[in-house]
Design a protein around this motif. Sequence first.
Motif, PDB file in Angstrom:
ATOM      1  N   SER A 140       0.841  -1.192   0.000  1.00  0.00           N
ATOM      2  CA  SER A 140       0.000   0.000   0.000  1.00  0.00           C
ATOM      3  C   SER A 140       0.879   1.245   0.000  1.00  0.00           C
ATOM      4  N   TRP A 141       0.285   2.373  -0.375  1.00  0.00           N
ATOM      5  CA  TRP A 141       1.051   3.617  -0.381  1.00  0.00           C
ATOM      6  C   TRP A 141       1.426   4.048   1.022  1.00  0.00           C
ATOM      7  N   THR A 142       0.690   3.604   2.018  1.00  0.00           N
ATOM      8  CA  THR A 142       1.054   3.905   3.404  1.00  0.00           C
ATOM      9  C   THR A 142       2.383   3.248   3.752  1.00  0.00           C
ATOM     10  N   PHE A 145       5.165   4.997   1.836  1.00  0.00           N
ATOM     11  CA  PHE A 145       5.532   6.257   2.482  1.00  0.00           C
ATOM     12  C   PHE A 145       6.397   6.004   3.714  1.00  0.00           C
ATOM     13  N   TYR A 149      10.051   7.440   4.201  1.00  0.00           N
ATOM     14  CA  TYR A 149      10.395   8.262   5.366  1.00  0.00           C
ATOM     15  C   TYR A 149      11.632   7.711   6.074  1.00  0.00           C
ATOM     16  N   GLU A 255      -4.018   8.725  -4.045  1.00  0.00           N
ATOM     17  CA  GLU A 255      -3.550   7.936  -2.901  1.00  0.00           C
ATOM     18  C   GLU A 255      -2.088   8.208  -2.578  1.00  0.00           C
ATOM     19  N   GLN A 256      -1.275   8.230  -3.620  1.00  0.00           N
ATOM     20  CA  GLN A 256       0.151   8.450  -3.421  1.00  0.00           C
ATOM     21  C   GLN A 256       0.427   9.860  -2.914  1.00  0.00           C
ATOM     22  N   TYR A 258      -1.537  12.046  -1.514  1.00  0.00           N
ATOM     23  CA  TYR A 258      -2.116  12.347  -0.200  1.00  0.00           C
ATOM     24  C   TYR A 258      -1.237  11.837   0.935  1.00  0.00           C
ATOM     25  N   GLN A 259      -0.584  10.692   0.722  1.00  0.00           N
ATOM     26  CA  GLN A 259       0.290  10.138   1.749  1.00  0.00           C
ATOM     27  C   GLN A 259       1.519  11.009   1.955  1.00  0.00           C
ATOM     28  N   PHE A 260       2.058  11.567   0.887  1.00  0.00           N
ATOM     29  CA  PHE A 260       3.303  12.326   0.973  1.00  0.00           C
ATOM     30  C   PHE A 260       3.078  13.815   1.243  1.00  0.00           C
ATOM     31  N   ASN A 262       2.033  17.412   2.733  1.00  0.00           N
ATOM     32  CA  ASN A 262       1.874  18.109   4.010  1.00  0.00           C
ATOM     33  C   ASN A 262       1.839  19.607   3.713  1.00  0.00           C
ATOM     34  N   THR A 274      -6.361  16.303  -4.339  1.00  0.00           N
ATOM     35  CA  THR A 274      -6.219  16.524  -2.897  1.00  0.00           C
ATOM     36  C   THR A 274      -7.095  17.693  -2.444  1.00  0.00           C
TER      37      THR A 274
END
Length: 320
Positions: A140-142, A145, A149, A255-256, A258-260, A262, A274
């Motif tokens: 998953s993209w989570t 990420f 990180y 999806e991608q 939104y995870q990255f 900020n 987004t």
Amino acid sequence: METILGQDKAVQLAAVKPKKMSAWTYILKHRAFYLMLIPGLLYFLVFRYVPLAGSVIAFQDYNIFKGFTGSDWVGFQWFEQMFSYDKFARLLRNTLFISLYQIIFAFPLPIILACLLNEVRSMAFKRVTQTVLYLPHFLSWTIVFGLTYMMLSPAQGFVNHLIVMLGGEKISFLQKPEYFRSIIITSGIWKEMGWNAIIFIAALAGINPALYEAAKMDGANRWKQFLHISVPGLLPAIMILLMLKIGHIMDSGFEQIYQFLNPATYETGDVLDTYTYRAGILQGQYSITTAIGLFKSVIGFILLVIANRVSKLTTGEGLY
């Protein structure tokens, strides 16, 4: 005389046209194939065509309690508000830039990978390599990420550790707008490159091996075989997938991103998807977000028609 009569009878029989089969008779005859089509047709009907009725929200002051029939009609008010939004230009620019970067940098790599794997002669090594390259697609993209990180973290990230070893200073990559698009494209390539190569590997497998044998007999080396056999064999698949990519140029991958994303990287990373999520889901502004979605669909449809026309004129291949 008998011969002449026999010939005349054969001519008469040939002149008799076969009886045209009705549509229902044809469907009944091939009912097994049409039964297999039902799940796919139901999917598109329920999840693609029925939701199109919700597009009327873009022309209404939609109230969730009044519904489609009770909400007031406001015409093109939400489209005017969308185009006059002070950050709309930034959202559109970021969406287009990320999508274009994906086409320029991410789209060719699966093709190159498929060609490289096609040249591997050891089947065991080829299968292991393919499996390793496919695996990131199922993350998953989570998770992606989290891995990113860990690699880029200023505290314990491997990349920053290497920079310090070389005499540089630590960089907060995920907080810097100038690095956001590069991170998005790179992580997308790592995750999807192997999976996207499958269709090109299948296209290469469909090329007649006799063509390569004939080219060898004519003295063509591996490079000439690639240019004159592999590339033309891949061209139909490349053009079709490229046209589909162009048709989705307004969809940069919610999806991608939104995870990255900020607040520090909104300048280069905030896209239409987004913003639609924040305005539509979090703030309940259904009408304007539907207007944005309709705008994206119209632009994508126009680009797809243009790309299909150009493709048919240049290569003879097209979607329709």
